[in-house]
Write an enzyme that holds these catalytic residues in place. Structure first.
Site, PDB file in Angstrom:
ATOM      1  N   LYS A  80     -14.419 -50.676  -6.260  1.00 26.57           N
ATOM      2  CA  LYS A  80     -15.640 -50.901  -5.901  1.00 26.57           C
ATOM      3  C   LYS A  80     -16.044 -51.174  -4.238  1.00 26.57           C
ATOM      4  CE  LYS A  80     -18.168 -54.394  -5.848  1.00 26.57           C
ATOM      5  NZ  LYS A  80     -19.519 -54.110  -4.711  1.00 26.57           N
ATOM      6  N   GLY A  93     -12.465 -59.323   1.300  1.00 28.18           N
ATOM      7  CA  GLY A  93     -13.877 -59.941   1.524  1.00 28.18           C
ATOM      8  C   GLY A  93     -13.757 -61.436   1.942  1.00 28.18           C
ATOM      9  N   SER A  94     -14.969 -61.873   1.668  1.00 24.43           N
ATOM     10  CA  SER A  94     -15.137 -63.428   2.367  1.00 24.43           C
ATOM     11  C   SER A  94     -14.352 -64.706   1.554  1.00 24.43           C
ATOM     12  CB  SER A  94     -16.495 -63.890   2.123  1.00 24.43           C
ATOM     13  OG  SER A  94     -17.133 -63.706   0.731  1.00 24.43           O
ATOM     14  N   THR A  95     -14.102 -65.723   2.154  1.00 26.99           N
ATOM     15  CA  THR A  95     -13.344 -66.406   1.568  1.00 26.99           C
ATOM     16  C   THR A  95     -14.133 -67.259   0.379  1.00 26.99           C
ATOM     17  OG1 THR A  95     -12.216 -66.997   3.701  1.00 26.99           O
ATOM     18  CG2 THR A  95     -12.209 -69.045   1.997  1.00 26.99           C
ATOM     19  N   GLY A 154     -13.638 -64.925  -2.626  1.00 30.13           N
ATOM     20  CA  GLY A 154     -12.163 -64.910  -2.951  1.00 30.13           C
ATOM     21  C   GLY A 154     -11.776 -66.269  -3.714  1.00 30.13           C
ATOM     22  N   GLU A 203      -7.332 -60.832   0.420  1.00 26.65           N
ATOM     23  CA  GLU A 203      -7.405 -60.624   2.063  1.00 26.65           C
ATOM     24  C   GLU A 203      -8.802 -61.137   2.413  1.00 26.65           C
ATOM     25  OE1 GLU A 203      -5.228 -59.930   3.875  1.00 26.65           O
ATOM     26  OE2 GLU A 203      -3.881 -58.239   2.946  1.00 26.65           O
ATOM     27  N   CYS A 221     -12.326 -59.194  10.457  1.00 27.50           N
ATOM     28  CA  CYS A 221     -11.660 -60.369   9.753  1.00 27.50           C
ATOM     29  C   CYS A 221     -10.920 -61.054  10.792  1.00 27.50           C
ATOM     30  CB  CYS A 221     -10.931 -60.160   8.305  1.00 27.50           C
ATOM     31  SG  CYS A 221     -10.058 -58.827   8.530  1.00 27.50           S
ATOM     32  N   GLU A 276     -16.407 -68.864  10.251  1.00 33.17           N
ATOM     33  CA  GLU A 276     -16.435 -67.428  10.482  1.00 33.17           C
ATOM     34  C   GLU A 276     -18.090 -66.649  10.678  1.00 33.17           C
ATOM     35  OE1 GLU A 276     -15.335 -64.423   7.469  1.00 33.17           O
ATOM     36  OE2 GLU A 276     -14.067 -63.604   8.777  1.00 33.17           O
TER      37      GLU A 276
HETATM   38  P1  NAP Z   1     -17.921 -60.353   0.086  1.00 36.37           P
HETATM   39  O1  NAP Z   1     -19.291 -60.805   0.225  1.00 36.37           O
HETATM   40  O2  NAP Z   1     -17.005 -61.213  -0.282  1.00 36.37           O
HETATM   41  O3  NAP Z   1     -17.800 -59.031  -0.553  1.00 36.37           O
HETATM   42  C1  NAP Z   1     -16.539 -58.411  -0.747  1.00 36.37           C
HETATM   43  C2  NAP Z   1     -16.753 -57.347  -1.735  1.00 36.37           C
HETATM   44  O4  NAP Z   1     -16.735 -58.287  -3.098  1.00 36.37           O
HETATM   45  C3  NAP Z   1     -17.925 -56.606  -1.887  1.00 36.37           C
HETATM   46  O5  NAP Z   1     -17.748 -55.261  -2.747  1.00 36.37           O
HETATM   47  C4  NAP Z   1     -18.831 -57.560  -2.829  1.00 36.37           C
HETATM   48  O6  NAP Z   1     -19.925 -56.662  -3.538  1.00 36.37           O
HETATM   49  C5  NAP Z   1     -17.978 -57.989  -3.893  1.00 36.37           C
HETATM   50  N1  NAP Z   1     -18.272 -59.368  -4.608  1.00 36.37           N
HETATM   51  C6  NAP Z   1     -19.515 -60.122  -4.404  1.00 36.37           C
HETATM   52  N2  NAP Z   1     -19.338 -61.315  -5.148  1.00 36.37           N
HETATM   53  C7  NAP Z   1     -18.339 -60.909  -5.995  1.00 36.37           C
HETATM   54  C8  NAP Z   1     -17.793 -61.873  -7.179  1.00 36.37           C
HETATM   55  N3  NAP Z   1     -18.403 -62.805  -7.485  1.00 36.37           N
HETATM   56  N4  NAP Z   1     -16.870 -61.031  -7.903  1.00 36.37           N
HETATM   57  C9  NAP Z   1     -16.259 -60.180  -7.395  1.00 36.37           C
HETATM   58  N5  NAP Z   1     -16.635 -59.231  -6.479  1.00 36.37           N
HETATM   59  C10 NAP Z   1     -17.590 -59.786  -5.486  1.00 36.37           C
HETATM   60  O7  NAP Z   1     -17.432 -59.892   1.796  1.00 36.37           O
HETATM   61  P2  NAP Z   1     -18.133 -59.119   2.729  1.00 36.37           P
HETATM   62  O8  NAP Z   1     -19.527 -59.793   3.396  1.00 36.37           O
HETATM   63  O9  NAP Z   1     -18.382 -57.831   2.300  1.00 36.37           O
HETATM   64  O10 NAP Z   1     -16.918 -58.815   3.978  1.00 36.37           O
HETATM   65  C11 NAP Z   1     -16.789 -59.590   4.875  1.00 36.37           C
HETATM   66  C12 NAP Z   1     -15.533 -60.574   4.646  1.00 36.37           C
HETATM   67  O11 NAP Z   1     -14.250 -59.893   4.562  1.00 36.37           O
HETATM   68  C13 NAP Z   1     -15.208 -61.348   5.716  1.00 36.37           C
HETATM   69  O12 NAP Z   1     -14.876 -62.777   5.362  1.00 36.37           O
HETATM   70  C14 NAP Z   1     -14.120 -60.756   6.343  1.00 36.37           C
HETATM   71  O13 NAP Z   1     -13.345 -61.769   7.190  1.00 36.37           O
HETATM   72  C15 NAP Z   1     -13.328 -60.377   5.210  1.00 36.37           C
HETATM   73  N6  NAP Z   1     -12.346 -59.332   5.584  1.00 36.37           N
HETATM   74  C16 NAP Z   1     -11.086 -59.726   5.549  1.00 36.37           C
HETATM   75  C17 NAP Z   1     -10.197 -58.765   5.513  1.00 36.37           C
HETATM   76  C18 NAP Z   1      -8.540 -59.076   5.577  1.00 36.37           C
HETATM   77  O14 NAP Z   1      -7.884 -58.237   5.453  1.00 36.37           O
HETATM   78  N7  NAP Z   1      -8.279 -60.301   5.373  1.00 36.37           N
HETATM   79  C19 NAP Z   1     -10.266 -57.380   6.006  1.00 36.37           C
HETATM   80  C20 NAP Z   1     -11.840 -57.124   6.091  1.00 36.37           C
HETATM   81  C21 NAP Z   1     -12.670 -57.945   5.842  1.00 36.37           C
HETATM   82  P3  NAP Z   1     -21.404 -56.785  -2.829  1.00 36.37           P
HETATM   83  O15 NAP Z   1     -21.074 -55.977  -1.449  1.00 36.37           O
HETATM   84  O16 NAP Z   1     -22.405 -56.331  -3.542  1.00 36.37           O
HETATM   85  O17 NAP Z   1     -21.590 -58.274  -2.416  1.00 36.37           O
END
Ligand code: NAP
Ligand code: MG
Length: 502
Positions: free
Chosen positions: A207, A259-261, A264, A281, A315, A412
């Site tokens: 997804k 995604g976000s902590t 996660g 991650e 990230c 962050e």
């Molecule tokens: P996010 O809000 O956590 O979303 C990530 C993904 O999870 C999206 O596809 C999101 O769908 C989905 N999602 C949201 N709520 C969920 C739930 N309850 N259960 C399962 N999936 C769910 O993160 P983001 O804002 O897209 O990304 C930015 C974050 O990613 C930052 O914190 C960044 O540091 C981190 N990141 C980490 C790495 C690494 O390798 N460590 C790499 C890149 C990014 P929706 O889009 O519909 O919300």
């Protein structure tokens, strides 16, 4: 492992009639155009399940916009629990059927094919990535798309060598993998997820993020054109709820989430007590440490790249500059001068350094952090560059006069905002660098190898760059300590995360 061609393998057909790619040039890259003229965006994208594009069960779609213009680009299908179930069933059937019966060598060939097809259509992917997510075309062209292809090439090579990768073990695939990715590197994160999973013989349900699903749906077209057996790769769009349905589906063997902590942690809670494997991650708050003996102009370029690459939506961004006292004034002055030359604006213009903020929501988040910074007593510097009237743009920003306990130093921000602190000794720098909940990445700038070793070994970060920053390679593992995640992606570590190793 069979050395003969698999009879079930379908022949390779280049997607572009002008394809000139051969094996000698697989690492080279054809520059992308700076125009959206010849890319095709459909009015609507369906779900990709079992090798077919199918309508979502409830017939609902959500709009997706270009954050640089705020205009609607297209619509994506909203996958419900029923659709998630169909995708998982298709992945299970493929895992137990055709995918497990073809040779490891053929699996590798499919991955090589996807890598080559990505290169053939690199221009299109780069333009779409920039339109959908707001990142400068120079970055999608020179970083995102070539690195995505490089991941497929790298893992393609491992597919028939797993026994050599893990001597003395019997590597076996895990099964059906649910993969959930963020919006900052949509195609690249897809590659990080799909390539190792398939190389190990798993099948996937992926997804993409709600605001950046376009290149994933284009990739689904490649999967179809590449002739992969139905159900090996399923790509379903939706919002957070769809992600949660994947996490909670009973017939999934592994969850790979980037995604976000915050999300996660929710996922980790949902997985507790199940036997699903997982890798997470998550977020970061990287420290960029500059010692007095560093080559200062190079360090300034390093800072620019560490925090303003991809609008700071990274990230592993170096979002905290720690500079040794003796050079702090000079470095900050040079940094401000350099920032005045940055071009913020149209992501499709090849001269653009900093594109659009990915979404209205992220734009608001970053501005909220700027307000908090001011309330906490920070001094704000923003360059005077012009920014477009439409769309979401934020000028590159420095926050000085901040302390370790400030929210803007601890959390962050995920935008083009750099906090600056000073230090006297290496120990003080290391202590400050380690003093956040995160531990994903960091950087050290110095002329002395001994300082690189000291800082490199004492930073609690998955990645530490020395005299460079934000350099990525499929062979090297990536992942975090503390609240930055669990597990590693990339390299051999990335393979082992998709295998049972008995
Ligand atoms: P996010 O809000 O956590 O979303 C990530 C993904 O999870 C999206 O596809 C999101 O769908 C989905 N999602 C949201 N709520 C969920 C739930 N309850 N259960 C399962 N999936 C769910 O993160 P983001 O804002 O897209 O990304 C930015 C974050 O990613 C930052 O914190 C960044 O540091 C981190 N990141 C980490 C790495 C690494 O390798 N460590 C790499 C890149 C990014 P929706 O889009 O519909 O919300
Ligand atoms: Mg978008």
């Amino acid at each position: 492992m069979s050395q003969t061609a698999d009879t079930k393998e379908k022949p390779y057909k280049p997607t572009s009639p002008n394809s000139k790619l051969d094996f000698a040039s697989i690492w080279e890259y054809d520059p992308a155009p700076e125009s959206s003229d010849h890319v095709e965006i459909k009015d609507k994208y369906e779900l990709f399940i079992n090798g077919k594009f199918v309508k979502p069960s409830k017939g609902r779609y959500f709009k997706s916009t270009n954050p640089a213009t705020n205009k609607v680009l297209t619509e994506f299908a909203e996958a419900t629990q029923k659709d998630v179930d169909s995708a998982v069933k298709a992945a299970r059937k493929a895992f137990e059927g055709e995918w497990s019966s073809i040779s490891a060598k053929s699996r590798g060939k499919y991955l090589f094919r996807l890598a080559r097809m990505l290169q053939e259509r690199a221009r299109e992917f780069a333009v779409l990535e920039s339109m959908d997510g707001g990142k400068p075309i120079r970055e999608s062209r020179d970083v995102d798309v070539p690195l995505a292809a490089a991941h497929f090439f790298y893992y393609a090579g491992w597919a028939d060598k797993l026994d050599y990768a893990f001597p003395g073990k019997t590597p076996e695939p895990l099964g059906v993998c649910g993969q959930i990715i963020p919006w900052n590197f949509p195609l690249l994160m897809l590659a990080w997820k799909i390539a190792p999973a398939l190389a190990c013989g798993n099948t996937v349900v992926l997804k993409p993020a709600e605001t950046t699903s376009l290149t994933a749906m284009k990739f689904a077209e490649l999967v179809k054109d590449a002739g992969l057996p139905d159900g090996v790769v399923n790509i379903i769009t939706g919002a957070g709820q769809t992600g949660a349905e994947i996490v909670n589906h009973k017939d999934i063997d592994k969850i790979a989430f980037t995604g976000s902590t915050g999300v996660g942690k929710l996922i980790q809670r949902s997985l507790a007590g199940t036997d699903k494997k997982f890798t997470l991650e998550l977020g970061g708050k990287g420290a960029f440490i500059v010692f007095e003996d560093a080559a200062i102009d190079q360090a300034v370029e390093g800072v620019i790249n560490a925090i303003f690459f991809n609008q700071g939506h990274v990230c592993c961004a170096g979002s905290r500059l720690l500079v040794q006292e003796g050079i702090a004034d000079l470095l900050i002055r040079k940094l401000k001068d350099r920032m005045e030359s940055l071009i913020v604006g149209d992501p499709l213009d090849k001269n653009t350094d900093i594109g659009a903020i990915n979404s209205e929501q992220q734009y608001e988040t970053i501005n909220k952090y700027l307000e908090i910074g001011v309330e906490e007593g920070a001094d704000v510097f923003q360059c005077k560059c012009s920014i477009p009237d439409a769309g979401y743009f934020i000028r590159p920003t420095l926050l000085t006069n901040v302390s370790q306990a400030n929210t803007v130093v601890q959390e962050e921000i995920f935008g083009p905002v750099l906090t600056i602190q000073t230090f006297r000794t290496a120990d003080e720098a290391i202590e400050k660098a380690n003093n956040t909940p995160f531990g994903l990445a960091g950087g050290v700038w110095t002329d002395k190898g001994s300082k690189i070793f000291k800082v490199g070994s004492e930073l609690r970060s998955g990645v530490v760059w020395a005299n460079t920053y934000n350099k990525f390679d499929p062979t090297s593992p990536f992942g975090g300590y503390k609240e930055s995640g669990v597990g590693r992606e990339g390299g051999l570590h990335g393979l082992s995360a998709y295998l049972k190793l008995n």
